[in-house]
Design an enzyme around this catalytic site. Structure first.
Site, PDB file in Angstrom:
ATOM      1  CD  GLU A  43      -2.751   1.378   2.416  1.00 48.33           C
ATOM      2  OE1 GLU A  43      -3.645   2.237   2.399  1.00 48.33           O
ATOM      3  OE2 GLU A  43      -2.527   0.640   3.406  1.00 48.33           O
ATOM      4  CD  GLU A  68       2.444   8.086   5.037  1.00 48.45           C
ATOM      5  OE1 GLU A  68       2.721   9.271   4.765  1.00 48.45           O
ATOM      6  OE2 GLU A  68       1.438   7.492   4.598  1.00 48.45           O
ATOM      7  CG  ASP A 117      -1.517  15.304  -2.063  1.00 52.45           C
ATOM      8  OD1 ASP A 117      -2.332  16.001  -2.705  1.00 52.45           O
ATOM      9  OD2 ASP A 117      -0.629  15.803  -1.350  1.00 52.45           O
ATOM     10  CE  LYS A 121      -1.250  25.672  -6.299  1.00 51.77           C
ATOM     11  NZ  LYS A 121      -0.180  26.495  -5.691  1.00 51.77           N
ATOM     12  CG  ASP A 153     -12.785  12.033  -1.206  1.00 49.19           C
ATOM     13  OD1 ASP A 153     -11.576  11.712  -1.272  1.00 49.19           O
ATOM     14  OD2 ASP A 153     -13.176  13.161  -0.859  1.00 49.19           O
ATOM     15  CD  GLU A 192      -6.826   5.033   9.379  1.00 51.57           C
ATOM     16  OE1 GLU A 192      -6.049   4.544  10.207  1.00 51.57           O
ATOM     17  OE2 GLU A 192      -6.648   4.962   8.146  1.00 51.57           O
ATOM     18  CE1 TYR A 193      -8.090  12.048   5.545  1.00 54.34           C
ATOM     19  CE2 TYR A 193      -6.397  10.604   4.616  1.00 54.34           C
ATOM     20  CZ  TYR A 193      -6.753  11.791   5.247  1.00 54.34           C
ATOM     21  OH  TYR A 193      -5.794  12.706   5.571  1.00 54.34           O
ATOM     22  CD  GLU A 194     -13.522   2.851   1.717  1.00 58.68           C
ATOM     23  OE1 GLU A 194     -14.367   2.211   1.077  1.00 58.68           O
ATOM     24  OE2 GLU A 194     -12.333   2.496   1.849  1.00 58.68           O
TER      25      GLU A 194
END
Length: 214
Positions: A43, A68, A117, A121, A153, A192-194
């Site tokens: 991941e 990460e 991310d 731009k 998302d 977590e974001y999901e």
């Protein structure tokens, strides 16, 4: 993205047994690290580690590596690592641009990209983890049947990613613009974001792509 500095994060990472300190020295010999021939799934941008930890628990016959870039984020994943009883999960603190310095050709079976991310731009498009430039990096380290599973998302990033898949000559296995209300929802492991976004009613986009042949 502005990150909160975590005091002592680098020291904790240096002292952690499950964080690989010189990953380029493991290139081509990751099976020796795990002590078996099980497939390797990685991941990229694992955040606090909830997703990859759950996968590792559910699939003891798969080897996982969480990558990460930021020490202050990785250290939160290290806090969860003791919950895992088996030795099928290691971590690397590194930039994804260095992927081919760490993994040999066809050494990886699957790559997960979760809520990456978006680099909104246009001049930063090459930094997006689903850009043609990154797909070429993945193509080098994935095996012949290697897959990438991408969730976000961000619809603009998702549409950009679909374009990049076609430009790079990859194969689109399946796609949905609303994962949690689709046929692919069963067995989905959330990040977590999901969890946060789904509670807010935001649809989750997901694609599964297969590396190009030849």
């Amino acid at each position: 993205m502005r990150l909160r500095n975590v005091k002592g994060a680098k020291e904790k990472i240096e002292g952690d047994d499950y964080t690989i300190k010189l990953p380029n020295e493991k290139k081509g010999i990751w099976k020796d690290v795990f002590g078996n021939d099980n497939p390797i799934h990685i991941e990229i941008g694992m955040g606090k580690g909830k997703f990859i930890m759950e996968l590792a628990k559910k699939n003891p016959n798969i080897n996982y590596i969480g990558i990460e870039k930021y020490s202050s984020v990785l250290v939160r994943a290290l806090e969860k690592r003791p919950e895992l009883e088996q030795d099928n999960l290691y971590f690397i603190r590194m930039d994804a641009e260095d992927l081919n310095e760490v993994f040999e050709e066809e050494e990886v079976a699957r790559i997960y990209l979760n809520f990456s991310d978006p680099w909104p731009k246009e001049r930063h498009a090459k930094r997006r983890l689903t850009s043609v430039q990154f797909l070429e990096r993945y193509n080098k380290c994935l095996d012949q049947d290697g897959l990438i599973i991408f969730k976000t998302d961000n619809r603009e990033l998702f549409d950009f990613s679909l374009e990049q898949v076609e430009l790079a000559g990859w194969n689109l296995e399946n796609v949905t613009y609303d994962l949690h209300h689709s046929e692919y929802a069963e067995g989905n492991v959330m990040t977590e974001y999901e969890e946060k976004f789904s509670k807010e009613g935001k649809p989750i986009n997901r694609m599964v792509i297969r590396r190009k042949r030849g």
